[in-house]
Motif scaffolding. Structure first.
Motif, PDB file in Angstrom:
ATOM      1  N   SER A  23       0.855  -1.346  -0.045  1.00  0.00           N
ATOM      2  CA  SER A  23      -0.193  -0.083  -0.148  1.00  0.00           C
ATOM      3  C   SER A  23       0.961   1.492   0.019  1.00  0.00           C
ATOM      4  N   LEU A  24       1.696   1.449   0.960  1.00  0.00           N
ATOM      5  CA  LEU A  24       2.804   2.348   1.054  1.00  0.00           C
ATOM      6  C   LEU A  24       3.321   2.823  -0.447  1.00  0.00           C
ATOM      7  N   PHE A  25       4.050   1.804  -1.189  1.00  0.00           N
ATOM      8  CA  PHE A  25       4.676   1.973  -2.196  1.00  0.00           C
ATOM      9  C   PHE A  25       3.961   2.216  -3.537  1.00  0.00           C
ATOM     10  N   SER A  26       2.713   1.729  -3.448  1.00  0.00           N
ATOM     11  CA  SER A  26       1.479   2.083  -4.446  1.00  0.00           C
ATOM     12  C   SER A  26       1.375   3.418  -4.355  1.00  0.00           C
ATOM     13  N   VAL A  27       1.152   4.027  -3.031  1.00  0.00           N
ATOM     14  CA  VAL A  27       0.549   5.308  -2.975  1.00  0.00           C
ATOM     15  C   VAL A  27       1.680   6.395  -3.380  1.00  0.00           C
ATOM     16  N   LYS A  28       2.931   6.040  -2.925  1.00  0.00           N
ATOM     17  CA  LYS A  28       4.143   6.775  -3.229  1.00  0.00           C
ATOM     18  C   LYS A  28       4.379   6.654  -4.864  1.00  0.00           C
ATOM     19  N   GLY A  29       4.265   5.645  -5.464  1.00  0.00           N
ATOM     20  CA  GLY A  29       4.423   5.660  -7.017  1.00  0.00           C
ATOM     21  C   GLY A  29       3.233   6.591  -7.659  1.00  0.00           C
ATOM     22  N   LEU A  30       2.066   6.525  -7.098  1.00  0.00           N
ATOM     23  CA  LEU A  30       0.923   7.326  -7.668  1.00  0.00           C
ATOM     24  C   LEU A  30       1.257   8.624  -7.442  1.00  0.00           C
ATOM     25  N   TYR A  31       1.568   9.105  -6.413  1.00  0.00           N
ATOM     26  CA  TYR A  31       1.971  10.561  -5.767  1.00  0.00           C
ATOM     27  C   TYR A  31       2.818  10.957  -6.844  1.00  0.00           C
ATOM     28  N   TYR A  32       4.132  10.488  -7.063  1.00  0.00           N
ATOM     29  CA  TYR A  32       5.045  10.850  -7.765  1.00  0.00           C
ATOM     30  C   TYR A  32       4.793  10.866  -9.179  1.00  0.00           C
ATOM     31  N   GLU A  33       3.910  10.056  -9.660  1.00  0.00           N
ATOM     32  CA  GLU A  33       3.251  10.005 -11.020  1.00  0.00           C
ATOM     33  C   GLU A  33       2.310  11.196 -11.329  1.00  0.00           C
ATOM     34  N   ALA A  34       1.582  11.605 -10.241  1.00  0.00           N
ATOM     35  CA  ALA A  34       0.750  12.850 -10.406  1.00  0.00           C
ATOM     36  C   ALA A  34       1.496  13.902 -10.409  1.00  0.00           C
ATOM     37  N   LEU A  35       2.678  13.898  -9.688  1.00  0.00           N
ATOM     38  CA  LEU A  35       3.502  15.131  -9.728  1.00  0.00           C
ATOM     39  C   LEU A  35       4.072  15.206 -11.016  1.00  0.00           C
ATOM     40  N   ALA A  36       4.388  14.249 -11.631  1.00  0.00           N
ATOM     41  CA  ALA A  36       5.321  14.427 -12.905  1.00  0.00           C
ATOM     42  C   ALA A  36       4.009  14.905 -14.062  1.00  0.00           C
ATOM     43  N   TYR A  37       2.949  14.341 -13.875  1.00  0.00           N
ATOM     44  CA  TYR A  37       1.758  14.944 -14.613  1.00  0.00           C
ATOM     45  C   TYR A  37       1.664  16.653 -14.474  1.00  0.00           C
ATOM     46  N   GLN A  38       1.463  16.682 -13.173  1.00  0.00           N
ATOM     47  CA  GLN A  38       1.105  18.209 -12.992  1.00  0.00           C
ATOM     48  C   GLN A  38       2.296  19.178 -13.256  1.00  0.00           C
ATOM     49  N   HIS A  39       3.520  18.561 -13.243  1.00  0.00           N
ATOM     50  CA  HIS A  39       4.700  19.591 -13.624  1.00  0.00           C
ATOM     51  C   HIS A  39       4.987  19.512 -14.982  1.00  0.00           C
ATOM     52  N   HIS A  40       4.523  18.494 -15.814  1.00  0.00           N
ATOM     53  CA  HIS A  40       4.575  18.495 -17.052  1.00  0.00           C
ATOM     54  C   HIS A  40       3.515  19.298 -17.927  1.00  0.00           C
ATOM     55  N   ALA A  41       2.285  19.289 -17.414  1.00  0.00           N
ATOM     56  CA  ALA A  41       1.188  20.214 -17.707  1.00  0.00           C
ATOM     57  C   ALA A  41       1.451  21.627 -17.609  1.00  0.00           C
ATOM     58  N   MET A  68       4.254  22.460 -20.101  1.00  0.00           N
ATOM     59  CA  MET A  68       3.414  22.594 -21.476  1.00  0.00           C
ATOM     60  C   MET A  68       2.561  23.944 -21.440  1.00  0.00           C
ATOM     61  N   ARG A  69       1.996  24.161 -20.543  1.00  0.00           N
ATOM     62  CA  ARG A  69       1.178  25.474 -20.427  1.00  0.00           C
ATOM     63  C   ARG A  69       2.105  26.587 -20.479  1.00  0.00           C
ATOM     64  N   GLY A  70       3.315  26.744 -20.227  1.00  0.00           N
ATOM     65  CA  GLY A  70       4.108  27.759 -20.274  1.00  0.00           C
ATOM     66  C   GLY A  70       4.812  27.839 -21.709  1.00  0.00           C
ATOM     67  N   LYS A  71       4.789  26.713 -22.091  1.00  0.00           N
ATOM     68  CA  LYS A  71       5.635  26.533 -23.420  1.00  0.00           C
ATOM     69  C   LYS A  71       4.592  26.927 -24.469  1.00  0.00           C
ATOM     70  N   ASP A  72       3.206  26.473 -24.415  1.00  0.00           N
ATOM     71  CA  ASP A  72       2.352  26.939 -25.139  1.00  0.00           C
ATOM     72  C   ASP A  72       2.021  28.658 -25.301  1.00  0.00           C
ATOM     73  N   GLY A  73       2.257  29.106 -23.883  1.00  0.00           N
ATOM     74  CA  GLY A  73       2.135  30.482 -23.924  1.00  0.00           C
ATOM     75  C   GLY A  73       3.253  31.199 -24.671  1.00  0.00           C
ATOM     76  N   ASP A  74       4.376  30.729 -24.729  1.00  0.00           N
ATOM     77  CA  ASP A  74       5.593  31.242 -25.420  1.00  0.00           C
ATOM     78  C   ASP A  74       5.309  31.289 -26.824  1.00  0.00           C
ATOM     79  N   ILE A  75       4.571  30.143 -27.393  1.00  0.00           N
ATOM     80  CA  ILE A  75       4.280  30.093 -28.871  1.00  0.00           C
ATOM     81  C   ILE A  75       3.227  31.121 -29.179  1.00  0.00           C
ATOM     82  N   ASP A  76       2.432  31.319 -28.279  1.00  0.00           N
ATOM     83  CA  ASP A  76       1.358  32.289 -28.554  1.00  0.00           C
ATOM     84  C   ASP A  76       1.696  33.675 -28.683  1.00  0.00           C
ATOM     85  N   GLN A  77       2.906  33.962 -27.847  1.00  0.00           N
ATOM     86  CA  GLN A  77       3.013  35.447 -27.765  1.00  0.00           C
ATOM     87  C   GLN A  77       3.813  35.937 -29.199  1.00  0.00           C
TER      88      GLN A  77
END
Length: 180
Positions: free
Chosen positions: A150-168, A171-180
């Motif tokens: 349970s512990l390592f499942s939650v830790k894996g999911l937590y860091y995967e969610a952080l990966a998605y958050q930081h990647h998003a 990408m949002r910042g990258k897209d903002g640069d393109i629009d300018q």
């Protein structure tokens, strides 16, 4: 002379052998565990504390790797479960993941890019996924309490969610640069 080793995770399990290799392996295992404990005790609220803790977690992972690759083959398959190749690989992955958590936290404190944070957190998630696979194996499943999975499942999911958050965010910042 007969050497004894009490399993690190199931203290009622005892391994006895007339082999100095078991005594060497037990000593090295305890060094890895000690490095991990020292790392755990560092203050991880500062960059210096994170560096020291990360280094010790890496050293602990290296000790478990050395034990698995160099010492355990001398026991010729008679190793206790906590010193089996699969368990030692799992312990190595836990230590490396914790070292990478320290790197991730340092990167946050130092204001590193979202792209870097996404890559670090994805790597940590992958390491914890590998730990979960090991813990779910037939060899280790009954040896460790369910709470470990349970512990390592939650830790894996937590860091995967952080990966998605930081990647998003990246990408949002990258897209903002393109629009300018």
């Amino acid at each position: 002379m007969c050497f004894q080793w009490h399993d690190a995770f199931q203290s009622d399990e005892l391994c006895e052998m007339h082999s100095v290799h078991l005594e060497k392996a037990a000593t090295v295992f305890n060094i890895g565990a000690f490095c991990s404990q020292m790392a755990y005790e560092h203050d991880k609220a500062t960059v210096d504390g994170l560096k020291q803790a990360g280094k010790l977690f890496q050293e602990s992972g290296g000790v478990f790797s050395f034990l698995r690759q160099e010492l355990m083959p001398h026991l010729l398959g008679q190793e206790p479960t906590d010193m089996s190749p699969l368990c030692l690989q799992m312990l190595e992955n836990i230590m490396v993941a914790q070292a990478q958590e320290c790197v991730f936290e340092m990167a946050l404190l130092l204001g590193k890019s979202d792209f870097a944070l996404a890559k670090l957190s994805k790597y940590i998630a992958d390491l914890y996924d590998a730990v979960l696979v090991s813990l779910s194996s037939k060899e280790l499943k009954s040896h460790f309490e369910k709470s470990w999975r349970s512990l390592f499942s939650v830790k894996g999911l937590y860091y995967e969610a952080l990966a998605y958050q930081h990647h998003a965010t990246y990408m949002r910042g990258k897209d903002g640069d393109i629009d300018q």
